[in-house]
Design an enzyme around this catalytic site. Sequence first.
Site, mmCIF file in Angstrom:
data_model
loop_
_atom_site.group_PDB
_atom_site.id
_atom_site.type_symbol
_atom_site.label_atom_id
_atom_site.label_comp_id
_atom_site.label_asym_id
_atom_site.label_seq_id
_atom_site.Cartn_x
_atom_site.Cartn_y
_atom_site.Cartn_z
ATOM 1 N N ARG A 561 0.833 -1.217 0.000
ATOM 2 C CA ARG A 561 0.000 0.000 0.000
ATOM 3 C C ARG A 561 0.864 1.262 0.000
ATOM 4 O O ARG A 561 0.516 2.271 -0.603
ATOM 5 C CB ARG A 561 -0.916 0.006 1.242
ATOM 6 C CG ARG A 561 -2.006 -1.044 1.213
ATOM 7 C CD ARG A 561 -3.054 -0.738 0.172
ATOM 8 N NE ARG A 561 -4.156 -1.691 0.258
ATOM 9 C CZ ARG A 561 -4.750 -2.223 -0.780
ATOM 10 N NH1 ARG A 561 -4.349 -1.918 -2.001
ATOM 11 N NH2 ARG A 561 -5.755 -3.048 -0.625
ATOM 12 N N LYS A 597 -6.317 1.894 1.709
ATOM 13 C CA LYS A 597 -7.407 0.935 1.512
ATOM 14 C C LYS A 597 -7.221 -0.309 2.386
ATOM 15 O O LYS A 597 -6.151 -0.907 2.422
ATOM 16 C CB LYS A 597 -7.459 0.516 0.039
ATOM 17 C CG LYS A 597 -8.664 -0.325 -0.294
ATOM 18 C CD LYS A 597 -8.578 -0.829 -1.727
ATOM 19 C CE LYS A 597 -9.584 -1.933 -1.963
ATOM 20 N NZ LYS A 597 -9.350 -2.633 -3.196
HETATM 21 N N1 LIG Z 1 2.768 -11.816 -1.123
HETATM 22 C C1 LIG Z 1 2.317 -10.803 -1.819
HETATM 23 N N2 LIG Z 1 2.739 -10.593 -3.048
HETATM 24 C C2 LIG Z 1 2.304 -9.557 -3.799
HETATM 25 N N3 LIG Z 1 1.431 -8.676 -3.356
HETATM 26 C C3 LIG Z 1 0.951 -8.847 -2.138
HETATM 27 C C4 LIG Z 1 1.364 -9.910 -1.308
HETATM 28 N N4 LIG Z 1 0.717 -9.814 -0.144
HETATM 29 C C5 LIG Z 1 -0.093 -8.750 -0.266
HETATM 30 N N5 LIG Z 1 0.067 -8.174 -1.438
HETATM 31 C C6 LIG Z 1 -0.627 -6.984 -1.954
HETATM 32 O O1 LIG Z 1 -0.897 -6.145 -0.888
HETATM 33 C C7 LIG Z 1 -2.065 -5.450 -1.161
HETATM 34 C C8 LIG Z 1 -2.868 -5.350 0.106
HETATM 35 O O2 LIG Z 1 -3.450 -6.558 0.397
HETATM 36 P P1 LIG Z 1 -4.801 -6.685 1.250
HETATM 37 O O3 LIG Z 1 -4.986 -8.113 1.532
HETATM 38 O O4 LIG Z 1 -4.687 -5.739 2.385
HETATM 39 O O5 LIG Z 1 -5.946 -6.121 0.327
HETATM 40 P P2 LIG Z 1 -6.757 -6.781 -0.841
HETATM 41 O O6 LIG Z 1 -8.160 -6.345 -0.695
HETATM 42 O O7 LIG Z 1 -6.519 -8.257 -0.904
HETATM 43 O O8 LIG Z 1 -6.066 -6.094 -2.070
HETATM 44 P P3 LIG Z 1 -6.728 -5.365 -3.326
HETATM 45 O O9 LIG Z 1 -7.780 -4.460 -2.771
HETATM 46 O O10 LIG Z 1 -5.570 -4.624 -3.959
HETATM 47 O O11 LIG Z 1 -7.257 -6.440 -4.186
HETATM 48 C C9 LIG Z 1 -2.803 -6.151 -2.263
HETATM 49 O O12 LIG Z 1 -2.855 -5.337 -3.405
HETATM 50 C C10 LIG Z 1 -1.969 -7.377 -2.527
HETATM 51 O O13 LIG Z 1 -1.868 -7.588 -3.903
#
Ligand SMILES: Nc1ncnc2c1ncn2[C@@H]1O[C@H](COP(=O)(O)OP(=O)(O)OP(=O)(O)O)[C@@H](O)[C@H]1O
Length: 614
Positions: A561, A597
């Site tokens: 983020r 977010k």
């Molecule tokens: N291991 C990972 N590799 C790549 N990105 C990750 C990883 N873990 C988390 N993220 C990224 O961190 C961001 C935050 O994740 P979170 O689970 O808080 O929200 P989310 O609702 O799943 O994400 P989004 O709203 O972007 O779809 C996401 O965009 C996700 O792609």
Amino acid sequence: MGAKELLHFSSWSIILYASYIPTLLAVSILAVICWIPSRTGLSESDTDYITSDANGSASGGEFNSVVSGNYYLRIDCRHRNFDGDNTLLPYTPPPGGFIKCTRAPASPQYQSLSDVEVLWQALNETFTHSSNVSTVLFYRNRTSEMDINMSLGVSDIFSTYMESSILTVAIVFIFLRVGFLVKLVSMVCVVLLHFVVYSVQNLFFPYRYDDLPYQLTTWFPILILIILFHILDRQMEFTARTDFLWQAKLKVEQDDVETMRGINKILLENILPAHVAQHFLHSSSSSRVTQDLYHERYNCIGVMFASIPNYKEFYDENDVNKQGLECLRLLNEIICDFDKLLLKPKFSSIEKIKTIGSTYMLASGLRPGLEDQPGGSNVFHLILWIPSRTGLSESDTDYITSDANGSASGGEFNSVVSGNYYLRIGIFVTTVVIVAVCSYVTLVDVQELQDVEVLWQALNETFTHSSNVSTVLFYRNRTSEMDINMSLGVSDIFSEHYHLAILPLASNIFLPRQSWRPAFRIHRSVPKQRGLNHGPVIAGVIGAQKPQYDIWSNTVNVASRMDSCGVVGRLQVTEDTAKILMASGYDCKCRGQIFVKGKGTLTTYFVKMPYESI
Ligand SMILES: Nc1ncnc2c1ncn2[C@@H]1O[C@H](COP(=O)(O)OP(=O)(O)OP(=O)(O)O)[C@@H](O)[C@H]1O
């Protein structure tokens, strides 16, 4: 070697070794036969009846087992006749011959001996009282003569000759490590020699077999022995050759396996971090381990996302960039540069996790076992983007670098062998263009430094106290110049490159700027934004096919983020991370509260880069 080939190899080996059995059996039997102290001219059955020792005492071999019957005994002597009354009669044999003198059958006790015991006694008596008796002719009955020639004393010499022949051949066969043909020739020579000895020696003349010459009967078993030895030799040679070929094949296969293992290792280490690859390589034999989920927990890991925010807009499938190929090429170039950089030993603590589109994801401090160390839980790593300074070549940075504030730090410097080092420090006074071309104008000091540590201190002092220092010339010796030009202060103007640096921080071990390692360059024209966070993560490998090493946790989500909510050209960090950075001497500017977010409102900071004015 596959199971099929192994089976093939084993069956061939069994057949080969089995083929030795009859040969060995035949050789053993022949050896036993030859070792029996036989006499030439005596058939096997003769020796069953009677033998004599060297002193003339008679002894019966299988004599007692002879069935009773009518036996007739005739005793011959060399010099004197032996009469019926056990009296030796004077006798002169003809020259060169062994003369049989028949005892006159006057005495009834020797004429017909129906009892073997009586015959035995008679023989014993004869030999006891007559030292000159050399031959006993022994008749089973009157019609068929079965001579038993007992050459007293000579028989031993003869059997020794036989045995020596066999032994010589056996020794040639067993111990001579030469080709089978050479061996064969040697064995034949040995036998021929013995044959000649038998022929010329007069020792064995009385021992003749009526049908065959004794030389032949002697020579024949040895000849058979040689043939058998030769066959055995061929078999052994064949086995040795086959073994050699198998071993050569095995070696090639082993080399192939080693090569494949190496390739697998390289491939696996390209997919997974080295320590994880090691885990899978070592546990590949146990399917249970590979089926288990591989995971690690870490308390304090630095996670960074670096992205090219406008890449999607930049990417266009038109004819100018060959349907997007040029865009892809640029992205690949950038990513490959990062990858190459991470290969350097000094960045060994940084692990590339993956690329997500145009975003590069890194983590530092993913080293298993670190948390077991005392104070290890406090150790964490941060990854920073810092600008480079113009004039530093990749090789130069291997020797010496300096940070934005002027503190010197040695990259691979400590590994440089000790010697005479000369340091010259210049002050930048002219225009930046001149700096780029001339590098330095004024020399303020020349020092001779014999120790790398002293040099190191000198550099640190110089940079700490002299903010105007623009150039350091570093001579390994006076003749070969190894310039390391550090143009301080002008980096903002000339920094066409960005360098990736790591900053390991610890609560108890504070290693601030000395660990900065400008090393990586990337086109500045490509705008970037970065997000950094630290905290606990869980790492693991998922997937049976194309397994992937990844890290998960709220730390990662927030780091992502920080990147996605960031500002182009800025490194955005969370409040906690900013506090640590500020405690370590970095300038961070509070961005204020922003909506993130899924996380709500967070206070974030921008890390001040040397080329930024915030
Ligand atoms: N291991 C990972 N590799 C790549 N990105 C990750 C990883 N873990 C988390 N993220 C990224 O961190 C961001 C935050 O994740 P979170 O689970 O808080 O929200 P989310 O609702 O799943 O994400 P989004 O709203 O972007 O779809 C996401 O965009 C996700 O792609």
